[in-house]
Motif scaffolding. Structure first.
Motif, PDB file in Angstrom:
ATOM      1  N   LEU A 106       0.988  -1.110   0.162  1.00 36.56           N
ATOM      2  CA  LEU A 106       0.210  -0.047  -0.016  1.00 36.56           C
ATOM      3  C   LEU A 106       0.860   1.184   0.102  1.00 36.56           C
ATOM      4  N   SER A 107       2.046   1.118   0.787  1.00 38.79           N
ATOM      5  CA  SER A 107       2.739   2.482   0.909  1.00 38.79           C
ATOM      6  C   SER A 107       3.504   2.689  -0.514  1.00 38.79           C
ATOM      7  N   LYS A 108       3.544   1.649  -1.278  1.00 43.08           N
ATOM      8  CA  LYS A 108       4.253   1.739  -2.520  1.00 43.08           C
ATOM      9  C   LYS A 108       3.256   2.132  -3.649  1.00 43.08           C
ATOM     10  N   GLY A 109       2.156   1.485  -3.717  1.00 43.76           N
ATOM     11  CA  GLY A 109       1.359   1.632  -4.680  1.00 43.76           C
ATOM     12  C   GLY A 109       0.231   2.490  -4.761  1.00 43.76           C
ATOM     13  N   LEU A 110      -0.270   3.186  -3.489  1.00 38.62           N
ATOM     14  CA  LEU A 110      -1.299   4.057  -3.411  1.00 38.62           C
ATOM     15  C   LEU A 110      -1.287   5.143  -4.180  1.00 38.62           C
ATOM     16  N   SER A 111       0.099   5.697  -3.958  1.00 44.22           N
ATOM     17  CA  SER A 111       0.123   6.913  -4.810  1.00 44.22           C
ATOM     18  C   SER A 111       0.051   6.948  -6.402  1.00 44.22           C
ATOM     19  N   VAL A 112      -0.019   5.751  -6.781  1.00 43.46           N
ATOM     20  CA  VAL A 112      -0.063   5.391  -8.144  1.00 43.46           C
ATOM     21  C   VAL A 112      -1.628   5.447  -8.778  1.00 43.46           C
ATOM     22  N   ILE A 113      -2.278   4.969  -7.705  1.00 42.98           N
ATOM     23  CA  ILE A 113      -3.856   4.609  -8.257  1.00 42.98           C
ATOM     24  C   ILE A 113      -4.668   5.859  -8.176  1.00 42.98           C
ATOM     25  N   ASP A 114      -4.923   6.407  -9.304  1.00 40.72           N
ATOM     26  CA  ASP A 114      -5.979   7.221  -9.700  1.00 40.72           C
ATOM     27  C   ASP A 114      -6.961   6.996 -10.707  1.00 40.72           C
ATOM     28  N   GLY A 115      -7.913   8.000 -10.865  1.00 38.22           N
ATOM     29  CA  GLY A 115      -8.839   7.571 -12.163  1.00 38.22           C
ATOM     30  C   GLY A 115      -8.220   7.170 -13.483  1.00 38.22           C
ATOM     31  N   GLY A 116      -7.092   7.848 -13.871  1.00 36.89           N
ATOM     32  CA  GLY A 116      -6.470   7.393 -14.948  1.00 36.89           C
ATOM     33  C   GLY A 116      -6.019   6.039 -14.973  1.00 36.89           C
ATOM     34  N   PHE A 117      -5.455   5.555 -13.901  1.00 35.07           N
ATOM     35  CA  PHE A 117      -4.536   4.273 -13.837  1.00 35.07           C
ATOM     36  C   PHE A 117      -5.765   3.188 -14.013  1.00 35.07           C
ATOM     37  N   LEU A 118      -6.876   3.352 -13.399  1.00 31.39           N
ATOM     38  CA  LEU A 118      -8.129   2.250 -13.346  1.00 31.39           C
ATOM     39  C   LEU A 118      -8.696   2.495 -14.542  1.00 31.39           C
ATOM     40  N   THR A 119      -8.600   3.671 -15.469  1.00 28.94           N
ATOM     41  CA  THR A 119      -9.588   3.555 -16.649  1.00 28.94           C
ATOM     42  C   THR A 119      -8.852   3.590 -18.180  1.00 28.94           C
ATOM     43  N   ILE A 125       1.305   4.225 -25.038  1.00 29.97           N
ATOM     44  CA  ILE A 125       1.966   4.595 -23.901  1.00 29.97           C
ATOM     45  C   ILE A 125       3.380   3.933 -23.780  1.00 29.97           C
ATOM     46  N   SER A 126       4.831   4.798 -23.715  1.00 25.68           N
ATOM     47  CA  SER A 126       6.127   3.955 -24.030  1.00 25.68           C
ATOM     48  C   SER A 126       6.154   3.545 -22.376  1.00 25.68           C
ATOM     49  N   GLU A 127       6.779   2.436 -22.318  1.00 22.81           N
ATOM     50  CA  GLU A 127       7.268   1.959 -20.912  1.00 22.81           C
ATOM     51  C   GLU A 127       8.259   2.652 -20.256  1.00 22.81           C
ATOM     52  N   ASP A 128       8.739   3.575 -20.942  1.00 24.01           N
ATOM     53  CA  ASP A 128       9.569   4.373 -19.964  1.00 24.01           C
ATOM     54  C   ASP A 128       9.131   5.689 -19.632  1.00 24.01           C
ATOM     55  N   SER A 129       8.099   5.879 -19.919  1.00 26.08           N
ATOM     56  CA  SER A 129       7.242   7.166 -19.724  1.00 26.08           C
ATOM     57  C   SER A 129       6.188   6.987 -18.760  1.00 26.08           C
ATOM     58  N   PHE A 130       6.210   7.926 -18.077  1.00 24.07           N
ATOM     59  CA  PHE A 130       4.931   7.928 -17.137  1.00 24.07           C
ATOM     60  C   PHE A 130       3.447   8.190 -17.820  1.00 24.07           C
ATOM     61  N   GLY A 131       2.565   7.799 -17.107  1.00 21.63           N
ATOM     62  CA  GLY A 131       1.111   7.673 -17.688  1.00 21.63           C
ATOM     63  C   GLY A 131       0.669   6.227 -17.862  1.00 21.63           C
ATOM     64  N   GLY A 132      -0.359   6.316 -18.487  1.00 25.12           N
ATOM     65  CA  GLY A 132      -1.070   4.774 -19.043  1.00 25.12           C
ATOM     66  C   GLY A 132      -1.771   4.021 -17.433  1.00 25.12           C
ATOM     67  N   GLY A 133      -2.005   3.012 -17.753  1.00 24.15           N
ATOM     68  CA  GLY A 133      -2.798   2.151 -16.452  1.00 24.15           C
ATOM     69  C   GLY A 133      -3.053   1.028 -16.682  1.00 24.15           C
ATOM     70  N   ALA A 134      -3.719   0.225 -15.830  1.00 18.57           N
ATOM     71  CA  ALA A 134      -3.786  -1.188 -15.847  1.00 18.57           C
ATOM     72  C   ALA A 134      -5.222  -1.773 -16.087  1.00 18.57           C
ATOM     73  N   TYR A 135      -6.114  -0.919 -16.903  1.00 12.00           N
ATOM     74  CA  TYR A 135      -7.532  -1.212 -17.018  1.00 12.00           C
ATOM     75  C   TYR A 135      -7.560  -2.411 -18.002  1.00 12.00           C
ATOM     76  N   HIS A 136      -6.438  -2.498 -19.148  1.00 12.84           N
ATOM     77  CA  HIS A 136      -6.677  -3.559 -19.880  1.00 12.84           C
ATOM     78  C   HIS A 136      -6.380  -4.898 -18.916  1.00 12.84           C
ATOM     79  N   ALA A 137      -5.426  -4.939 -17.960  1.00  9.41           N
ATOM     80  CA  ALA A 137      -4.884  -5.950 -17.278  1.00  9.41           C
ATOM     81  C   ALA A 137      -5.989  -6.199 -16.296  1.00  9.41           C
ATOM     82  N   ILE A 138      -6.735  -5.391 -15.634  1.00 12.61           N
ATOM     83  CA  ILE A 138      -7.948  -5.778 -15.145  1.00 12.61           C
ATOM     84  C   ILE A 138      -9.204  -6.305 -15.358  1.00 12.61           C
ATOM     85  N   ILE A 139      -9.515  -6.015 -16.956  1.00 14.30           N
ATOM     86  CA  ILE A 139     -10.235  -6.694 -17.806  1.00 14.30           C
ATOM     87  C   ILE A 139      -9.830  -8.010 -17.933  1.00 14.30           C
ATOM     88  N   GLY A 140      -8.659  -8.267 -18.255  1.00 18.53           N
ATOM     89  CA  GLY A 140      -8.070  -9.637 -18.645  1.00 18.53           C
ATOM     90  C   GLY A 140      -8.096 -10.509 -17.504  1.00 18.53           C
TER      91      GLY A 140
END
Length: 358
Positions: A106-119, A125-140
């Motif tokens: 939680l201490s490491k991951g809560l700061s990353v989770i927001d509306g954009g990460f979940l949707t 999105i390049s893997e070396d840049s910030f942004g993007g999310g895990a919506y496709h992984a959640i669906i999978g």
């Protein structure tokens, strides 16, 4: 002249009660053990380590409390306190890793989770840049685990019903039970290799979410069978006998009496199997692969899941703790824990408020 005498019950109570340590004694001894441990570390000049400090303080607490109890309460009470302390210590040792894992994640991951990460997905999105999310992984994850659950639950429950209700003393039932025990110890990668050989190489299908779901079915089945079997054995035989006495057939007794009575326990076992399936990585990497965009079709193309997403993001980070991929991996880990927790809470709710109905 009348004399006052204690009643026999009061005399027995006073003799059995004996001397007792005050209720505050364990707390005082615990505080003293912490202070003495700190002094030992300070005097010896040893580098402070939380684990060693906790072990030393716990040992001092057990020794001091047992000695105080032996001096005041006697040998029997001291022995009782000693083993009671061991039981509580075992509980703390069992729960401490879980709490530390949840806290660190939680201490490491809560700061990353927001509306954009979940949707949003990682598409474009390049893997070396910030942004993007895990919506496709959640669906999978939901699709693959859902398909596996649809196959594993009826097969596992019906197998357990056969072993408990129909297979008593039969050779085939013993054979089934033996293979269930063998499947319990199968590594997840072996299940993945089996489906890879049969589904992909022999039958010629491609990597897909459905292939990954088949491997999860193999991993879920023994958990469902064993948990359901134990719950069904806990159903009182008197309920079955009362139903038979009323002329109800055996199959209807199982459907209308046995299964509803054991429903909450069956749901708990199913949730344990689902939780295990959601966290599997190796067979899904082998059979499903990874994908940067959303794929709703489980029968074609690769499909990301949360475990494979975590693996791929950590691989892109190459061990850099400050890389964007590391942050996304921690966020996906928190998301996976949250999904499993939600499903478990729903299972508890269903099991608690669902009662057997005649």
């Amino acid at each position: 002249m009348a004399t006052l005498q204690a009643s026999p019950s009061e005399l027995r109570e006073s003799n059995l009660r004996g001397q007792k340590l005050p209720n505050w004694t364990p707390w005082a001894i615990g505080a003293g053990a912490i202070v003495v441990s700190a002094l030992i570390f300070a005097v010896t000049g040893d580098s402070f380590n939380r684990a060693r400090f906790a072990v030393l303080a716990a040992l001092l607490f057990v020794v001091a409390l047992t000695a105080a109890s032996f001096a005041v309460e006697g040998r029997r009470q001291a022995t009782d306190r000693l083993f009671t302390t061991f039981v509580y210590s075992a509980f703390v040792l069992a729960i401490a890793p879980l709490i530390s894992i949840i806290y660190y994640t939680l201490s490491k991951g809560l700061s990353v989770i927001d509306g954009g990460f979940l949707t949003h997905s990682m598409f474009t999105i390049s893997e070396d840049s910030f942004g993007g999310g895990a919506y496709h992984a959640i669906i999978g994850t939901l699709i693959v685990t859902g398909i596996a659950t649809v196959f594993a639950v009826p097969i596992g429950v019906l197998t357990a019903v056969y072993l408990v209700e129909y297979g008593e003393g039969k050779k085939f039932a013993r054979l089934v039970s033996f293979f269930v025990d063998v499947m319990t110890g199968i590594p997840s990668i072996v299940a993945g290799l089996f489906i890879f050989t049969f589904w992909l190489l022999t039958l010629g299908f491609q990597k897909s979410g459905f292939a990954g779901a088949l491997s999860l079915v193999i991993l879920m089945l023994p958990v469902i069978v064993r948990s359901t079997e134990e719950i069904l054995r806990l159903v009182p035989h008197e309920l079955r006998e009362a139903s038979y006495a009323l002329g109800v057939p055996k199959w209807k007794t199982i459907v209308r009496v046995v299964l509803p009575t054991a429903f909450s326990g069956i749901v708990t076992g199913v949730m344990l199997a689902i939780a295990r399936a959601m966290g599997e990585t190796a067979p899904l990497l082998l059979l499903v692969g990874t994908q940067a965009k959303i794929n709703f079709d489980p029968t074609s193309d690769a499909m990301s899941t949360l475990p494979t997403f975590i693996y791929s993001q950590l691989g892109s980070a190459a061990g850099n703790a400050d890389a964007p991929g590391t942050a996304r991996a921690w966020g996906a880990a928190v998301t996976l824990i949250a999904i499993i927790m939600v499903f478990n809470l729903l299972a508890r709710f269903v099991g608690r408020f669902t009662k057997a109905r005649g």
